[in-house]
Design a protein around this motif. Structure first.
Motif, PDB file in Angstrom:
ATOM      1  N   ASN B 293       0.803  -1.222   0.000  1.00  0.00           N
ATOM      2  CA  ASN B 293       0.000   0.000   0.000  1.00  0.00           C
ATOM      3  C   ASN B 293       0.837   1.274   0.000  1.00  0.00           C
ATOM      4  O   ASN B 293       0.310   2.358  -0.200  1.00  0.00           O
ATOM      5  N   GLU B 294       2.148   1.146   0.236  1.00  0.00           N
ATOM      6  CA  GLU B 294       3.011   2.316   0.305  1.00  0.00           C
ATOM      7  C   GLU B 294       3.082   2.989  -1.069  1.00  0.00           C
ATOM      8  O   GLU B 294       3.360   2.347  -2.071  1.00  0.00           O
ATOM      9  N   PRO B 297      -2.189   5.170  -4.369  1.00  0.00           N
ATOM     10  CA  PRO B 297      -3.331   5.999  -3.957  1.00  0.00           C
ATOM     11  C   PRO B 297      -4.338   5.192  -3.142  1.00  0.00           C
ATOM     12  O   PRO B 297      -4.486   3.981  -3.361  1.00  0.00           O
ATOM     13  N   PRO B 298      -5.012   5.849  -2.183  1.00  0.00           N
ATOM     14  CA  PRO B 298      -5.927   5.135  -1.276  1.00  0.00           C
ATOM     15  C   PRO B 298      -6.958   4.295  -2.034  1.00  0.00           C
ATOM     16  O   PRO B 298      -7.372   3.246  -1.541  1.00  0.00           O
ATOM     17  N   ALA B 299      -7.343   4.762  -3.204  1.00  0.00           N
ATOM     18  CA  ALA B 299      -8.366   4.022  -3.950  1.00  0.00           C
ATOM     19  C   ALA B 299      -7.903   2.610  -4.299  1.00  0.00           C
ATOM     20  O   ALA B 299      -8.727   1.741  -4.571  1.00  0.00           O
ATOM     21  N   HIS B 301      -5.684   0.826  -2.249  1.00  0.00           N
ATOM     22  CA  HIS B 301      -5.196   0.132  -1.060  1.00  0.00           C
ATOM     23  C   HIS B 301      -5.956  -1.173  -0.843  1.00  0.00           C
ATOM     24  O   HIS B 301      -7.120  -1.301  -1.215  1.00  0.00           O
ATOM     25  N   VAL B 302      -5.255  -2.114  -0.210  1.00  0.00           N
ATOM     26  CA  VAL B 302      -5.888  -3.372   0.190  1.00  0.00           C
ATOM     27  C   VAL B 302      -5.888  -3.418   1.718  1.00  0.00           C
ATOM     28  O   VAL B 302      -4.865  -3.139   2.352  1.00  0.00           O
ATOM     29  N   LEU B 303      -7.034  -3.742   2.292  1.00  0.00           N
ATOM     30  CA  LEU B 303      -7.141  -3.842   3.750  1.00  0.00           C
ATOM     31  C   LEU B 303      -6.877  -5.274   4.210  1.00  0.00           C
ATOM     32  O   LEU B 303      -7.106  -6.234   3.468  1.00  0.00           O
ATOM     33  N   MET B 367     -10.822  -7.392  -2.719  1.00  0.00           N
ATOM     34  CA  MET B 367     -10.865  -6.069  -2.086  1.00  0.00           C
ATOM     35  C   MET B 367     -11.893  -5.177  -2.780  1.00  0.00           C
ATOM     36  O   MET B 367     -12.662  -4.466  -2.112  1.00  0.00           O
ATOM     37  N   LEU B 370     -15.323  -6.305  -1.764  1.00  0.00           N
ATOM     38  CA  LEU B 370     -15.574  -5.992  -0.360  1.00  0.00           C
ATOM     39  C   LEU B 370     -15.896  -4.504  -0.191  1.00  0.00           C
ATOM     40  O   LEU B 370     -16.862  -4.120   0.472  1.00  0.00           O
ATOM     41  N   ARG B 371     -15.092  -3.704  -0.842  1.00  0.00           N
ATOM     42  CA  ARG B 371     -15.267  -2.264  -0.735  1.00  0.00           C
ATOM     43  C   ARG B 371     -16.632  -1.833  -1.290  1.00  0.00           C
ATOM     44  O   ARG B 371     -17.355  -1.050  -0.681  1.00  0.00           O
TER      45      ARG B 371
END
Lengths: 77, 472
Positions: B293-294, B297-299, B301-303, B367, B370-371
């Protein structure tokens, strides 16, 4: 700061319309009920509106709407 | 003649209300088209058609609560209408008041699930004839569906004169009696949950809006809010559109609570649960995600919850005994690894949208699903197909949750995985030293009728293995 706060509340309103936006100093997780998915959506919406990307490692210190707005204001050009 | 019936959108649903038609008479409907928006006790759901045809008649007016299985719309077949399909019933069978097997809501999973619901008379499922015996009215002259409709509309069937063949009481008879008897219906059925929610958020009185005599939807509220917003005013300065709503004794939140209460009470009394628990070192997962995730962009990202859900799905491949349903006294294997994820709503209550074929999807796809599902569960609308057909459930308390939870199985499924918050904990390493690792407490609840604790234990070991594999 005002513009950053407006942008942050607008971003939150778009990802979590049922949250009371006037609670600037309440804890985003424990009092406003956001979770990691909401935070991710909020970060994406803030990036879209302000160009400020919040890295994941900084999420921990951003516990309130005001803190997020201050964070964004400090990085806006 | 295909029919579109009120679907059962979960084991706990007995009735629903059409709050919006997305089709009109003459429209061609294909499989997967959204036909209507249905309000259930839990949420508004977009329901899709599983049949192909042209809409001939809309049978149920907007805002009338009807039992599961009630025909909502009549369709005419568009493909070769002169040739009857081979499965057409013999002429001696009375005109179907229940759907043929191909029609919406009569899929095997739905009808079977109905059959073990408490109010078995409500939908009666596919194949139930018109001669069912139930409480209230003259069972010989009504169908279970009509009797249930009469209950919903507070119509005394015994006092009705039927207009059908042999004095049979039809749905239309009941509806007309209801219209004669009750010019006003309870207001809470005239305002959708989303509208109530939005009205509350904007300080409007949704009950007053309902007095306009039509269904108030969330879009109506948003339109009114937009209309009331004059440029230059902040939200706090905006004049209220209507006086603040008084506390409502029975709004959508209470109905959701009742629906959850019924399902969970049934699950807890009917299912003999066993629980197996394991602490899992998820250091590899957390480290991998941080790198992944580094700088992204946040869009994109994987949680961690997406990794956990995918690992839970992959572990089911190794332990398929936990993937499926308990039906009619036996385990029925699932038709795929469809993992429901429990979403807690801020206004209270839960929804459990389903990531279908979760084990076949890569991490980005899981992801994305889920999102999308979590976001729409909270803010918008899920489709009926998205809350149906789960073969397993994961409930993930997330970063700020408790250390662990021992969940209750959602029938007819046979297992559920409960995940606590990931926290640093002391951990004995392989070389006999003590270290600190990010630890996940995983608890598997299994239906002891279907499997034994050994299977639950094997599942947790498989889950742990999947979570040690970096680069999923």
């Amino acid at each position: 700061m005002t513009t950053a706060l407006d942008a942050v509340t607008a971003a939150l309103s778009s990802v979590a319309p049922d949250v009371d936006l006037s609670r600037l100093d309440d804890d985003l997780y424990e009092e406003l009920g956001l979770d990691s998915m909401d935070l991710l959506n909020l970060a994406a919406a803030i990036a879209e509106r302000t160009g400020v990307e919040i890295p994941e490692r900084d999420y921990g210190e951003l516990r309130t709407l005001r803190a997020v707005a201050e964070y964004v204001a400090a990085r806006q050009h | 003649m295909p029919e579109f019936v009120m679907p059962s959108l979960g084991a706990d649903m007995d009735a629903g209300t059409v709050i919006e038609w997305r089709v009109g008479v003459g429209d061609v409907v294909r499989k997967g088209d959204v036909v209507a928006v249905v309000e259930t006790d839990k949420s508004d759901l977009e329901v899709e058609s599983f049949v192909v045809g042209t809409v001939a008649e809309l049978l149920v007016p907007i805002g009338v609560r009807v039992a599961v299985g009630t025909p909502l719309a009549r369709l005419t077949s568009t493909s070769a209408p002169s040739v009857p399909p081979p499965s057409v019933p013999p002429p001696s069978v009375p005109p179907p008041s229940v759907p043929p097997p191909s029609s919406f809501g009569a899929q095997e999973s739905r009808s079977e699930r109905r059959s073990d619901a408490q109010n078995a008379g409500a939908g009666a499922g596919a194949g139930a004839g018109d001669q069912g015996v139930g409480a209230g009215g003259d069972a010989r002259l009504t169908s279970p569906v009509v009797r249930h409709l009469a209950d919903e509309l507070h119509v005394a069937v015994a006092r009705l004169q039927g207009t059908g063949p042999g004095g049979r009481i039809s749905r239309r008879d009941v509806e007309q009696a209801a219209l004669r008897a009750t010019p006003t219906r309870p207001t809470r059925e005239r305002v959708t949950p989303r509208a109530r929610r939005l009205a509350r958020a904007h300080g409007m009185d949704s009950a007053a809006l309902a007095a306009t005599g039509r269904i108030v939807t969330g879009d109506d509220i948003l339109a009114m809010v937009a209309a009331a917003t004059t440029p230059g005013t902040t939200p706090a300065e905006r004049p209220p559109v209507a006086p603040p709503a008084p506390p409502r004794p029975a709004d959508g939140g209470d109905r959701m609570r009742r629906a959850i209460a019924a399902t969970m009470a049934r699950a807890w009394t009917e299912i003999p649960h066993y629980h197996a628990a394991m602490r899992i070192d998820v250091g590899a997962t957390i480290a991998h995600l941080a790198v992944r995730n580094e700088g992204v962009p946040p869009a994109r990202h994987v949680l961690a919850s997406a990794v956990f859900l995918r690992a839970a799905a992959l572990a089911l491949r190794a332990v398929p005994e936990l993937c499926g349903w308990w039906r009619n006294g036996a385990f029925v294997p699932g038709d795929g690894i469809h993992v429901a994820t429990v979403v807690a709503l801020r206004r209270g209550g839960l929804l459990a949208p389903v990531v279908r074929d979760a084990a076949d999807k890569d991490l980005d796809a899981v992801m994305a699903d889920l999102r999308d599902l979590v976001t729409r569960a909270r803010n918008g609308r899920l489709r009926a197909s998205e809350v149906d057909g789960a073969t397993f459930t994961v409930t993930d308390l997330g970063e700020t949750g408790a250390d662990s939870l021992s969940p209750i199985i959602h029938p007819p499924q046979v297992a559920i995985l409960g995940l606590g918050a990931v926290r640093p904990e002391p951990w004995a390493t392989a070389d006999g030293l003590l270290g600190v690792r990010p630890v996940l407490h995983a608890t598997l609840a299994g239906d002891h009728r279907a499997t034994d604790g050994r299977i639950g234990s094997r599942y947790l070991l498989a889950l742990s293995d999947r979570l040690q594999e970096v680069g999923w």
